[in-house]
Structures are given as structure tokens and as C-alpha cells.
Scaffold this motif. Structure first.
Motif, PDB file in Angstrom:
ATOM      1  N   ILE A 102      -2.927 -14.631  48.363  1.00  0.00           N
ATOM      2  CA  ILE A 102      -2.501 -13.696  47.303  1.00  0.00           C
ATOM      3  C   ILE A 102      -3.722 -13.126  46.577  1.00  0.00           C
ATOM      4  N   ILE A 103      -4.646 -14.002  46.222  1.00  0.00           N
ATOM      5  CA  ILE A 103      -5.848 -13.553  45.507  1.00  0.00           C
ATOM      6  C   ILE A 103      -6.696 -12.637  46.389  1.00  0.00           C
ATOM      7  N   ALA A 104      -6.852 -13.001  47.672  1.00  0.00           N
ATOM      8  CA  ALA A 104      -7.630 -12.177  48.597  1.00  0.00           C
ATOM      9  C   ALA A 104      -7.002 -10.808  48.785  1.00  0.00           C
ATOM     10  N   ASP A 105      -5.661 -10.776  48.930  1.00  0.00           N
ATOM     11  CA  ASP A 105      -4.962  -9.494  49.100  1.00  0.00           C
ATOM     12  C   ASP A 105      -5.139  -8.589  47.875  1.00  0.00           C
ATOM     13  N   CYS A 106      -5.350  -9.203  46.710  1.00  0.00           N
ATOM     14  CA  CYS A 106      -5.569  -8.433  45.476  1.00  0.00           C
ATOM     15  C   CYS A 106      -7.028  -8.026  45.295  1.00  0.00           C
ATOM     16  N   MET A 133      -1.555 -20.284  50.412  1.00  0.00           N
ATOM     17  CA  MET A 133      -0.773 -19.171  49.864  1.00  0.00           C
ATOM     18  C   MET A 133      -1.475 -18.546  48.652  1.00  0.00           C
ATOM     19  N   VAL A 134      -1.950 -19.414  47.759  1.00  0.00           N
ATOM     20  CA  VAL A 134      -2.649 -18.912  46.568  1.00  0.00           C
ATOM     21  C   VAL A 134      -3.878 -18.099  46.981  1.00  0.00           C
ATOM     22  N   SER A 135      -4.665 -18.635  47.923  1.00  0.00           N
ATOM     23  CA  SER A 135      -5.876 -17.963  48.381  1.00  0.00           C
ATOM     24  C   SER A 135      -5.563 -16.602  48.987  1.00  0.00           C
ATOM     25  N   GLU A 170      -2.800 -12.182  38.306  1.00  0.00           N
ATOM     26  CA  GLU A 170      -1.869 -13.091  37.625  1.00  0.00           C
ATOM     27  C   GLU A 170      -0.417 -12.684  37.911  1.00  0.00           C
ATOM     28  N   LYS A 171      -0.154 -11.372  37.880  1.00  0.00           N
ATOM     29  CA  LYS A 171       1.217 -10.889  38.141  1.00  0.00           C
ATOM     30  C   LYS A 171       1.639 -11.205  39.581  1.00  0.00           C
ATOM     31  N   ALA A 172       0.714 -10.998  40.533  1.00  0.00           N
ATOM     32  CA  ALA A 172       1.024 -11.276  41.943  1.00  0.00           C
ATOM     33  C   ALA A 172       1.347 -12.750  42.149  1.00  0.00           C
ATOM     34  N   LEU A 173       0.616 -13.628  41.495  1.00  0.00           N
ATOM     35  CA  LEU A 173       0.873 -15.066  41.607  1.00  0.00           C
ATOM     36  C   LEU A 173       2.241 -15.421  41.022  1.00  0.00           C
ATOM     37  N   LYS A 174       2.555 -14.861  39.869  1.00  0.00           N
ATOM     38  CA  LYS A 174       3.850 -15.127  39.228  1.00  0.00           C
ATOM     39  C   LYS A 174       4.998 -14.576  40.071  1.00  0.00           C
ATOM     40  N   ASP A 175       4.797 -13.405  40.634  1.00  0.00           N
ATOM     41  CA  ASP A 175       5.839 -12.778  41.467  1.00  0.00           C
ATOM     42  C   ASP A 175       6.140 -13.608  42.704  1.00  0.00           C
ATOM     43  N   ASN A 176       5.169 -14.408  43.116  1.00  0.00           N
ATOM     44  CA  ASN A 176       5.362 -15.259  44.283  1.00  0.00           C
ATOM     45  C   ASN A 176       5.787 -16.675  43.899  1.00  0.00           C
ATOM     46  N   GLY A 177       6.181 -16.842  42.646  1.00  0.00           N
ATOM     47  CA  GLY A 177       6.773 -18.110  42.204  1.00  0.00           C
ATOM     48  C   GLY A 177       5.801 -19.143  41.690  1.00  0.00           C
ATOM     49  N   PHE A 178       4.530 -18.779  41.519  1.00  0.00           N
ATOM     50  CA  PHE A 178       3.566 -19.739  41.006  1.00  0.00           C
ATOM     51  C   PHE A 178       3.535 -19.716  39.478  1.00  0.00           C
ATOM     52  N   LYS A 179       3.377 -20.909  38.898  1.00  0.00           N
ATOM     53  CA  LYS A 179       3.382 -21.039  37.438  1.00  0.00           C
ATOM     54  C   LYS A 179       1.946 -21.148  36.912  1.00  0.00           C
ATOM     55  N   LEU A 180       1.549 -20.170  36.076  1.00  0.00           N
ATOM     56  CA  LEU A 180       0.224 -20.198  35.464  1.00  0.00           C
ATOM     57  C   LEU A 180       0.276 -20.992  34.161  1.00  0.00           C
TER      58      LEU A 180
END
Length: 397
Positions: free
Chosen positions: A343-347, A339-341, A386-396
Motif C-alpha cells: 500500500i505504501i509503495a503504491d502511494c 500488505m502494508v508495504s 494514511e487514507k489508503a491504509l485506513k481504506d484497506n482496513g488497517f487501524k492507525l
């Protein structure tokens, strides 16, 4: 006495010794002004130092030439003296601290000098050089505080003015002050309205502090990647000339120097050492009042130690938002990394390093840390990821 005639004489004498380095336009360094580079990094020996030592050695008497010359340096000055002496058929002895990079020791030997390795640091090498000068009758070639050396460096100012008579400002690195003394004197004598700005590393601001205090100040210590300008105390001649002819001195940080080195590599395909890039850093980061002006940055040398070049590039990438490190707190269950990968790829980010830590100090026993290094476009791009990761519920973290 330093005179314009002496600098013109140096220019004539050095015709067959140095390479005339033509100005290079650099439009991307700072879009708010018209930037040109004086690429002394392309000089023979990779540095401007050959000019000063070449002219100084040319002016020795026959008796002095017969005895040979001696110098102490861990880098560019050593190579400049070695090549200049060889061109004039004179013996040269260079005292080097035993910690000097092997590449620079070998380069000095290859230019024809005899090398004397001295246990300790630069000050120990200097003391040994003075001892041998007095014992053997060598002529000591000072790296910056000599009028003939300064006149030789001033030929850079003549070349700039001859090629671009309407230049508004010249930006010059400062170590001991020999380069800027010569350039400023020549430029101001030809056009008193021109601005000459000096740049020092924030970790070695000896001339900056001295001008500010109105007297020569010796630093207790120096620390910078710009080793070519890592000077603890300016010279008496250079302090007087800088006081009279230089309009302003600023400092740049290690991060700014690294970013400038990277910009020169990427945009201009030009390798600069830290000392050579400080002038570019000052213009890049708007340290000087040059908006809307035609500016020449003297890139004084390109002899960067290849063993630290990769570290400098990495630092430059991080400082310009081209690389980012993220630490994400995850639940340790299947699919999280995918999932993380995604999100980053889509960005539009590119993952270049992954480190997964299960045993850690996380409060949740089922948690883990995912540490990533990303290739990114700029700081806005990092913020978007960073915003996309947070929006998907991931904690930085």
C-alpha cells in the motif's frame, strides 16, 4: 557616537581583513517575495563577528595594542577576535566556559589566540575575562555593545545598499543587537524608507521583550538551538539603536529554525547555524509583511556543531512533511507486513525503518504494533498514505 562616516571608515579599514560576501538569489525560500541572501556564513571564521572585532581592534592605541586584547565567548566572537588580533599582530586571550564544544575551542586556538578554559558557564567566563583585564591591562572586546564593534557590523549594511540600492527590506538575526544596530543605522541613513526587521529565537527573546516593554529586560533563562543569539540581556547602546532604527522584531520557533536550515542546505547548498537561519525562517513562514517586496536576509553565520546537524535535519524533514512516523495496529498473522508495504509503495512512499512489537498493551492478545518511519513528499502525501491504509482496513494508532 555612531556615524555613517565611522561605518565607511570601518569598511575601508576592513578591506584586507574580511571577505565581501555577494548577495545570492533564493527564489524558493518564499515564492511571494523576491528573496536574496547575504551569506556571512561564508565569511572568514564562518561568521560576521570578524567585522566588528576587526574594526574595534584596529582603532586601539599603540599602548593598548602592546597590552593585547581579551574576550569571552563560546563561539563566533571568540574566533573573530582571535583572527582579527592575529592579523594586526596583537596578542589575544579568550576565556571560554569549559563546556564549550571542542571544535570551537580548537578553531579559536588555530586562529592564533591563547585560550583560558573557565569552569562553569558564559557568565563565569565573562567574570574571569574582566578579572584578567583589570589585572593584566588587556583591552576587553565586547561581543556587541561597543560603538566600534557596531560600526564594523554596519559594513554589512553598506555592502547590501551598494549592491542592491532598490532593496525594500533587510531581515537580520538579533542576539545582543550589535549586528542589527549597525546594519539598520547604515541602511536607514542611506535610505530612510527601507524597512529593517529583526528576528529572535522564541526561546531567547531578550530584545523582543525589551522593545515591547520600552526598557531593557533581562531573561531568567534562554533555551534555543540558535546558540549564537542565545543572549539574556541586550546592551544599552544596542537597545537605543534598535529602538530608533528597527521597524519590527518577530520570533521564530525551533521547528521553524530547523526547517530554514534544511531549506538552505537543499535549495542553496548553504550551511547556516541556527542563529544564521532565523532571518530566513521569518521570511519562509510569513512572519513579516514582505509579500511582493525585494528582501535581503542576512545569514549571519555557518558554524553549526556537526554533532547536532543530523538532528536538526531530521527535525526539519518532519516539520516539512518529508518524513513521517506511523504506528499501525495489526493482527499477528502472515502477510500483514507485505500488505502494508505494498500500500505504501503504491502511494509512492519509501519505508526506511520498521519496528514490529508483539508484546504490547494491545487489548487483543493476537494483535501487535507495527511502527514505521517513511520518506514522503509533503503533508498531503502523508495524508494520502494514511487514507489508503485506513481504506484497506488497517487501524492507525
Amino acid at each position: 557616537m555612531l556615524t555613517l562616516d565611522k561605518i565607511y571608515h570601518a569598511s575601508h579599514v576592513l578591506k584586507n581583513v574580511v571577505r565581501e560576501t555577494k548577495l545570492v538569489e533564493a527564489p524558493k525560500i518564499n515564492p511571494e517575495c523576491e528573496v536574496y541572501l547575504k551569506p556571512e556564513c561564508l565569511q572568514l571564521t564562518g561568521s560576521f563577528k570578524l567585522r566588528g572585532s576587526g574594526y574595534m581592534i584596529s582603532q586601539l592605541s599603540d599602548e593598548e595594542k602592546a597590552h593585547g586584547v581579551i574576550a569571552c565567548s563560546a563561539g563566533n566572537h571568540a574566533q573573530g577576535v582571535a583572527l582579527a588580533a592575529t592579523k594586526y599582530g596583537i596578542k589575544s586571550l579568550i576565556c571560554l566556559p569549559d563546556g564549550a564544544p571542542i571544535s570551537k575551542v580548537e578553531a579559536t586556538k588555530n586562529y592564533g589566540a591563547e585560550v583560558c578554559m573557565v569552569k562553569g558557564v558564559y557568565d563565569d567566563a565573562y567574570a574571569k575575562a574582566i578579572e584578567l583585564r583589570d589585572k593584566c591591562g588587556y583591552t576587553f572586546v565586547h561581543p556587541f555593545d561597543d560603538i566600534n564593534v557596531i560600526a564594523g557590523q554596519g559594513t554589512i549594511g553598506l555592502e547590501i545598499m551598494e549592491e542592491m540600492s532598490d532593496v525594500d527590506a533587510i531581515v537580520v538575526p538579533i542576539g545582543g543587537g550589535g549586528l542589527i544596530s549597525g546594519v539598520a543605522f547604515a541602511a536607514k541613513k542611506l535610505n530612510p524608507k527601507i524597512k529593517v526587521y529583526g528576528v529572535q529565537a522564541a526561546g531567547a527573546p531578550s530584545m523582543y521583550n525589551s522593545i515591547k516593554e520600552g526598557k531593557i529586560i533581562k531573561l531568567d533563562s534562554v533555551n534555543t538551538i540558535a546558540d549564537g543569539i542565545k543572549v539574556m540581556e541586550p546592551g544599552e547602546n544596542t537597545f537605543k539603536l534598535v529602538s530608533e532604527y528597527v521597524d519590527e522584531i518577530v520570533t521564530v520557533t525551533e521547528d521553524e529554525i530547523s526547517s530554514a536550515i534544511l531549506a538552505l542546505i537543499e535549495q542553496q547548498k548553504m550551511i547556516a547555524e541556527g542563529a544564521g537561519a532565523v532571518s530566513v525562517a521569518a521570511v519562509m513562514f510569513n512572519k513579516l509583511p514582505v509579500k511582493g517586496k525585494k528582501v535581503v536576509c542576512v545569514v549571519s553565520g555557518g558554524n553549526i556543531d556537526v554533532t547536532i546537524l543530523s538532528r536538526v535535519i531530521k527535525r526539519g524533514l518532519m516539520n516539512t512533511g518529508r518524513s513521517a512516523s506511523l504506528c499501525i495496529e495489526l493482527m499477528d498473522k502472515p502477510g500483514q507486513l507485505e500488505m502494508v508495504s505494498k500500500i505504501i509503495a503504491d502511494c509512492g512512499g519509501n519505508v526506511i525503518s520498521v519496528h514490529h512489537e508483539r508484546a504490547s498493551e494491545i487489548a487483543d492478545i493476537n494483535g501487535c504494533y507495527l511502527r514505521l518511519v517513511l520518506e514522503t513528499k509533503n503533508f498531503d502525501h502523508i495524508a494520502m498514505i494514511e487514507k489508503a491504509l485506513k481504506d484497506n482496513g488497517f487501524k492507525l494508532v
